[in-house]
Design a protein around this motif. Structure first.
Motif, short mmCIF file in Angstrom:
data_model
loop_
_atom_site.label_atom_id
_atom_site.label_comp_id
_atom_site.label_asym_id
_atom_site.label_seq_id
_atom_site.Cartn_x
_atom_site.Cartn_y
_atom_site.Cartn_z
N ALA A 290 -41.40 18.69 -6.04
CA ALA A 290 -40.71 18.86 -7.33
C ALA A 290 -41.35 17.99 -8.40
O ALA A 290 -41.56 18.44 -9.53
N SER A 291 -41.70 16.77 -8.05
CA SER A 291 -42.36 15.86 -8.99
C SER A 291 -43.73 16.41 -9.40
O SER A 291 -44.09 16.38 -10.58
N MET A 292 -44.48 16.91 -8.43
CA MET A 292 -45.80 17.48 -8.72
C MET A 292 -45.68 18.69 -9.63
O MET A 292 -46.48 18.86 -10.55
N TYR B 144 -44.52 26.25 -2.35
CA TYR B 144 -43.62 26.82 -1.34
C TYR B 144 -43.24 25.77 -0.30
O TYR B 144 -43.56 25.91 0.88
N PRO B 145 -42.58 24.69 -0.71
CA PRO B 145 -42.32 23.60 0.24
C PRO B 145 -41.51 24.04 1.46
O PRO B 145 -41.82 23.62 2.57
N ASP B 146 -40.51 24.88 1.27
CA ASP B 146 -39.69 25.28 2.42
C ASP B 146 -40.49 26.10 3.43
O ASP B 146 -40.36 25.90 4.64
N THR C 272 -37.24 16.09 3.23
CA THR C 272 -36.66 15.65 1.95
C THR C 272 -37.71 14.99 1.08
O THR C 272 -37.82 15.29 -0.12
N ALA C 273 -38.49 14.10 1.66
CA ALA C 273 -39.55 13.43 0.90
C ALA C 273 -40.58 14.44 0.40
O ALA C 273 -41.05 14.35 -0.74
N THR C 274 -40.90 15.42 1.22
CA THR C 274 -41.88 16.44 0.83
C THR C 274 -41.34 17.29 -0.32
O THR C 274 -42.05 17.56 -1.29
N ARG C 275 -40.08 17.70 -0.23
CA ARG C 275 -39.48 18.49 -1.31
C ARG C 275 -39.42 17.70 -2.62
O ARG C 275 -39.70 18.24 -3.69
N LEU D 91 -42.93 23.71 5.15
CA LEU D 91 -42.23 22.85 6.10
C LEU D 91 -41.82 23.62 7.35
O LEU D 91 -41.90 23.09 8.46
N ALA D 92 -41.39 24.86 7.19
CA ALA D 92 -41.05 25.68 8.35
C ALA D 92 -42.27 25.90 9.23
O ALA D 92 -42.18 25.84 10.46
N PHE D 93 -43.41 26.15 8.59
CA PHE D 93 -44.66 26.32 9.32
C PHE D 93 -44.98 25.06 10.12
O PHE D 93 -45.28 25.12 11.31
#
Length: 64
Positions: free
Chosen positions: A52-54, A18-20, A45-48, A23-25
């Motif tokens: 996705a890669s993970m 749940y990256p978004d 952006t780097a986190t998303r 990140l909001a948290f």
């Protein structure tokens, strides 16, 4: 969704699934100011991209 390490869905799992939301948290908890938005957006952006890669690596492992 727990954001800490240890038991349950920790921060790493939350960021992957749940990256978004994670990140909001973080944005709320860190009280990101308008002056920090550019750096915050770069981090997001780097986190998303990492999430996705993970997910792709995890899916490849589960397919074996």
């Amino acid at each position: 969704m727990g954001m800490g390490r240890g038991g349950g869905m920790g921060g790493d799992m939350a960021l992957m699934r749940y990256p978004d939301g994670a990140l909001a948290f973080l944005k709320t908890e860190l009280k990101i100011t308008p002056k920090q938005t550019k750096q915050g957006d770069a981090f997001a952006t780097a986190t998303r991209d990492t999430a996705a890669s993970m997910r792709k690596m995890w899916q490849a492992q589960m397919a074996k």
